[in-house]
Design a protein around this motif. Structure first.
Motif: not given
Length: 411
Positions: A279, A393, A399
């Motif tokens: 992320v 996401r 992501n």
């Protein structure tokens, strides 16, 4: 050779917050919940009874009878959002080479309501049958195909499928298409996830809130977070080659500056919030490709799924990349989660924040959960906003981060 710059010149919104960018922005600033009991079917036999529905939507205002019988509600929303975006942009497609225009939208599941109706017709009688439109109306690319045909957009058209993350991937695809010579591309997405079949599929993720209180059912990053509330709708925006936009005197809402997509490399399971490293990597790469630093970011619009383990991962990634002081705001608890449509709607909200120099509040977030401590915007705040980072996401590890900026400050 310098790559073509891509700007956003049209915003179309069809969401629980209303129809049109102005109605959406008014709802966002109002801050009250737009969630309620599902009305599109009787949800009493389901553990989930709340959703976000588009208010006062009349498809006959946007869809001809001929197209209406051949398409799903999800595509009707796409038609409507496209019309709103094109009108907002003031672009005259009739004066353009159709091969210099395109569509790149995202979809999580296609035309659920249409598909369910046809399958029920098939099995209800011994000689049951499905409509000739079944094979195309519930297909992921149906909205892209129908919109491209309706508006004669004959360039490279695409559909992005990455659960919620695809709503941002579509903007990356739009910019790539523009850099190959296309002048204008519709990006974003809408969703129509409110049917018994669709809800049953979504329940399998174990991420939907079972609360019956619209005010507290969906609380991203909060101590009481217990899943999300699904919603229909989304946003379609017109991404345009800068030179073409300037040549026709278009009003420019903002510029797409950078993006990145990563993957956790593992399937989503209850208790697994994903990988902080991936992320954070998406956010760093997006800023790097935008030639911007963490210090340049004025506000973050997070994915905000409302699942505790996922929220902790995203909060940790934001702190790692941007520190603890960057303002963070989300309206998903107020409007619901529209999957791909919600990510596109966050881009529209970010552009409105830049237009009005106002950061909208995160409604109802007074008690962040442990591990979710961020600088949340808890009250509407006047602030010069020139750069926004939007996160999305997708279930099973997708992501994506997108950087959008104020046009006159871009270099």
């Amino acid at each position: 050779m310098t790559a073509a710059r891509a700007v956003i010149t049209g915003i179309g919104v069809i969401a629980p917050s209303g129809i049109g960018a102005d109605a959406h922005w008014k709802s966002v600033l109002d801050g009250s919940s737009r969630l309620g009991r599902i009305s599109r079917f009787d949800p009493s036999s389901y553990p989930v009874t709340l959703a976000g529905e588009v208010p006062d939507f009349d498809p006959d205002e946007y869809v001809s009878p001929r197209l209406k019988v051949a398409t799903d509600r999800w595509t009707w929303h796409g038609f409507a959002a496209t019309q709103e975006a094109l009108e907002d942009s003031t672009i005259d497609l009739s004066g353009m080479d159709p091969y210099e225009t395109a569509v790149a939208l995202a979809s999580s599941s296609g035309g659920n309501e249409f598909g369910q109706g046809e399958l029920q017709a098939l099995w209800a009688e011994p000689d049951g049958a499905v409509s000739v439109y079944q094979s195309i109306a519930w297909f992921y690319a149906a909205s892209v195909g129908q919109i491209s045909i309706l508006h004669q957009l004959k360039g490279q058209c695409s559909v992005l499928v990455a659960e919620s993350a695809g709503g941002l991937d579509s903007f990356a695809q739009a910019v790539r298409t523009i850099r190959r010579g296309t002048k204008a591309v519709l990006a974003g997405g809408t969703e129509g996830p409110l049917s018994p079949y669709a809800l049953t599929c979504q329940l399998s993720t174990r991420r939907l809130s079972t609360s019956t209180d619209p005010a507290t059912a969906y609380q991203p990053f909060a101590a009481g977070a217990a899943g999300y509330v699904v919603s229909e709708g989304g946003a379609v925006l017109l991404v345009e080659d800068l030179d073409h936009a300037l040549e026709r005197g278009a009003a420019i809402h903002g510029e797409v500056l950078g993006w990145a997509a990563t993957h956790d490399g593992r399937a989503s399971r209850p208790g697994d919030g994903g990988d902080v490293t991936q992320v954070a990597r998406a956010m760093r790469l997006a800023l790097e490709r935008a030639d911007r630093s963490a210090a340049d970011v004025d506000v973050v619009f997070p994915d905000a799924v409302g699942v505790p383990e996922c929220d902790r991962v995203e909060a940790a990634a934001i702190r790692e990349v941007l520190g603890e002081d960057v303002p963070v705001t989300t309206q998903k608890g107020q409007l619901g989660r529209m999957y791909q449509g919600g990510a596109a709607l966050d881009v529209a909200t970010a552009l409105q924040a830049m237009r009005y120099d106002v950061l909208p509040a995160t409604p109802g977030l007074t008690d962040p959960a442990p591990g979710c401590e961020l600088n949340f915007v808890t009250e509407q705040t006047a602030q010069r906003t020139s750069l926004a980072l939007v996160n999305a996401r997708g279930y099973d590890g997708f992501n994506t981060s997108l950087v959008v900026g104020r046009y006159e400050e871009a270099v």
